[in-house]
Design a protein around this motif. Structure first.
Motif, short mmCIF file in Angstrom:
data_model
loop_
_atom_site.label_atom_id
_atom_site.label_comp_id
_atom_site.label_asym_id
_atom_site.label_seq_id
_atom_site.Cartn_x
_atom_site.Cartn_y
_atom_site.Cartn_z
N LYS A 1 0.83 -1.21 0.00
CA LYS A 1 0.00 0.00 0.00
C LYS A 1 0.87 1.26 0.00
O LYS A 1 0.50 2.27 -0.57
CB LYS A 1 -0.95 -0.01 1.18
CG LYS A 1 -2.01 -1.10 1.04
CD LYS A 1 -3.09 -0.92 2.04
CE LYS A 1 -4.13 -2.01 1.92
NZ LYS A 1 -4.98 -1.87 0.76
N PHE A 2 2.04 1.18 0.64
CA PHE A 2 2.94 2.32 0.65
C PHE A 2 3.38 2.71 -0.76
O PHE A 2 3.52 3.88 -1.07
CB PHE A 2 4.19 2.04 1.50
CG PHE A 2 3.90 2.03 2.97
CD1 PHE A 2 3.47 3.18 3.62
CD2 PHE A 2 4.06 0.88 3.70
CE1 PHE A 2 3.20 3.18 4.97
CE2 PHE A 2 3.79 0.86 5.06
CZ PHE A 2 3.37 2.01 5.70
N TYR A 3 3.58 1.72 -1.62
CA TYR A 3 3.96 2.01 -3.00
C TYR A 3 2.86 2.80 -3.70
O TYR A 3 3.12 3.80 -4.35
CB TYR A 3 4.24 0.71 -3.76
CG TYR A 3 4.63 0.94 -5.20
CD1 TYR A 3 5.95 1.20 -5.54
CD2 TYR A 3 3.68 0.92 -6.22
CE1 TYR A 3 6.31 1.44 -6.86
CE2 TYR A 3 4.03 1.15 -7.53
CZ TYR A 3 5.34 1.41 -7.84
OH TYR A 3 5.70 1.65 -9.15
N SER A 4 1.63 2.35 -3.55
CA SER A 4 0.50 3.03 -4.17
C SER A 4 0.35 4.45 -3.62
O SER A 4 0.13 5.39 -4.38
CB SER A 4 -0.78 2.24 -3.93
OG SER A 4 -1.91 2.95 -4.35
N ILE A 5 0.49 4.61 -2.33
CA ILE A 5 0.31 5.91 -1.69
C ILE A 5 1.42 6.88 -2.08
O ILE A 5 1.17 8.01 -2.48
CB ILE A 5 0.21 5.76 -0.16
CG1 ILE A 5 -1.08 5.04 0.21
CG2 ILE A 5 0.31 7.11 0.53
CD1 ILE A 5 -1.15 4.58 1.65
N LEU A 6 2.66 6.43 -2.00
CA LEU A 6 3.79 7.33 -2.27
C LEU A 6 3.93 7.68 -3.75
O LEU A 6 4.43 8.75 -4.08
CB LEU A 6 5.08 6.71 -1.76
CG LEU A 6 5.17 6.55 -0.24
CD1 LEU A 6 6.46 5.85 0.14
CD2 LEU A 6 5.07 7.90 0.45
N ASN A 7 3.49 6.80 -4.64
CA ASN A 7 3.63 7.04 -6.07
C ASN A 7 2.32 7.47 -6.75
O ASN A 7 2.29 7.60 -7.97
CB ASN A 7 4.19 5.79 -6.76
CG ASN A 7 5.59 5.49 -6.31
OD1 ASN A 7 6.47 6.32 -6.45
ND2 ASN A 7 5.80 4.32 -5.74
N ASN A 8 1.26 7.63 -5.97
CA ASN A 8 -0.06 8.01 -6.50
C ASN A 8 -0.51 7.08 -7.62
O ASN A 8 -0.92 7.52 -8.69
CB ASN A 8 -0.05 9.47 -6.98
CG ASN A 8 0.10 10.44 -5.85
OD1 ASN A 8 -0.42 10.23 -4.77
ND2 ASN A 8 0.84 11.50 -6.09
N LYS A 9 -0.44 5.79 -7.36
CA LYS A 9 -0.82 4.79 -8.34
C LYS A 9 -2.11 4.10 -7.92
O LYS A 9 -2.52 4.15 -6.76
CB LYS A 9 0.29 3.73 -8.48
CG LYS A 9 1.59 4.27 -9.04
CD LYS A 9 1.41 4.69 -10.46
CE LYS A 9 2.71 5.15 -11.09
NZ LYS A 9 2.55 5.57 -12.45
N CYS A 10 -2.74 3.45 -8.88
CA CYS A 10 -3.96 2.70 -8.62
C CYS A 10 -3.71 1.68 -7.51
O CYS A 10 -2.71 0.96 -7.55
CB CYS A 10 -4.38 1.99 -9.91
SG CYS A 10 -5.72 0.80 -9.70
N PRO A 11 -4.59 1.57 -6.53
CA PRO A 11 -4.36 0.63 -5.43
C PRO A 11 -4.50 -0.84 -5.83
O PRO A 11 -3.96 -1.71 -5.16
CB PRO A 11 -5.41 1.01 -4.40
CG PRO A 11 -6.45 1.73 -5.15
CD PRO A 11 -5.78 2.38 -6.32
N ARG A 12 -5.20 -1.12 -6.94
CA ARG A 12 -5.40 -2.52 -7.34
C ARG A 12 -4.27 -3.06 -8.20
O ARG A 12 -3.83 -4.18 -8.01
CB ARG A 12 -6.74 -2.68 -8.06
CG ARG A 12 -7.01 -4.13 -8.42
CD ARG A 12 -8.44 -4.37 -8.80
NE ARG A 12 -8.76 -3.74 -10.08
CZ ARG A 12 -9.93 -3.88 -10.67
NH1 ARG A 12 -10.89 -4.60 -10.09
NH2 ARG A 12 -10.18 -3.30 -11.80
N CYS A 13 -3.76 -2.26 -9.15
CA CYS A 13 -2.74 -2.79 -10.06
C CYS A 13 -1.38 -2.13 -9.89
O CYS A 13 -0.37 -2.66 -10.35
CB CYS A 13 -3.20 -2.62 -11.51
SG CYS A 13 -3.28 -0.91 -12.07
#
Length: 134
Positions: A7-19
């Motif tokens: 989840k940290f990757y999605s949050i820090l990079n503003n990416k889709c949480p599913r893919c």
């Protein structure tokens, strides 16, 4: 810890949480109030609908409140304890920092909020686009 599939990757990079491939926000960073929280309708990679239900991101206000309180306390303590400022100048520092960081906390609260409800799914996280057509 901050690699893909977290989840940290999605949050820090503003990416889709599913893919973790598609961008979550339409604009990278902006101080324009109309652009700061502008989202894509769906993920460009896995087609996840970001606005899952009407007013879905109203819950992000609670996350933003928590972020703002933590920021206020941190700035006040740093100003008062470390820099030995008066109460008035410490409050002025809190106001100035909060105004400057409002776009950041608004965006951060939305991406945290959606990550509370959507988990990474490795079948959507592949590099192929064929999954998004389903």
């Amino acid at each position: 810890m901050f690699g893909k599939k977290t989840k940290f990757y999605s949050i820090l990079n503003n990416k889709c949480p599913r893919c973790h491939e598609g961008d979550f926000f339409k604009h990278k960073a902006s101080f324009n109030i109309k652009k700061v929280t502008a989202l894509h309708e769906n993920c460009s990679h896995c087609n996840l609908k970001y606005m899952m239900e009407p007013s879905f991101f109203f819950g992000a206000m609670y996350v933003n409140y928590a972020l703002a309180v933590a920021l206020f306390v941190a700035v006040f303590v740093i100003s008062k304890v470390i820099f030995q400022q008066t109460i008035l100048t410490s409050f002025i520092a809190v106001v100035v920092v909060s105004l400057l960081l409002t776009p950041f906390t608004l965006r951060l609260s939305r991406i945290i909020w959606i990550n509370l409800f959507v988990n990474y799914d490795k079948k959507y996280g592949t590099k192929s686009k064929e999954v998004s057509t389903k």
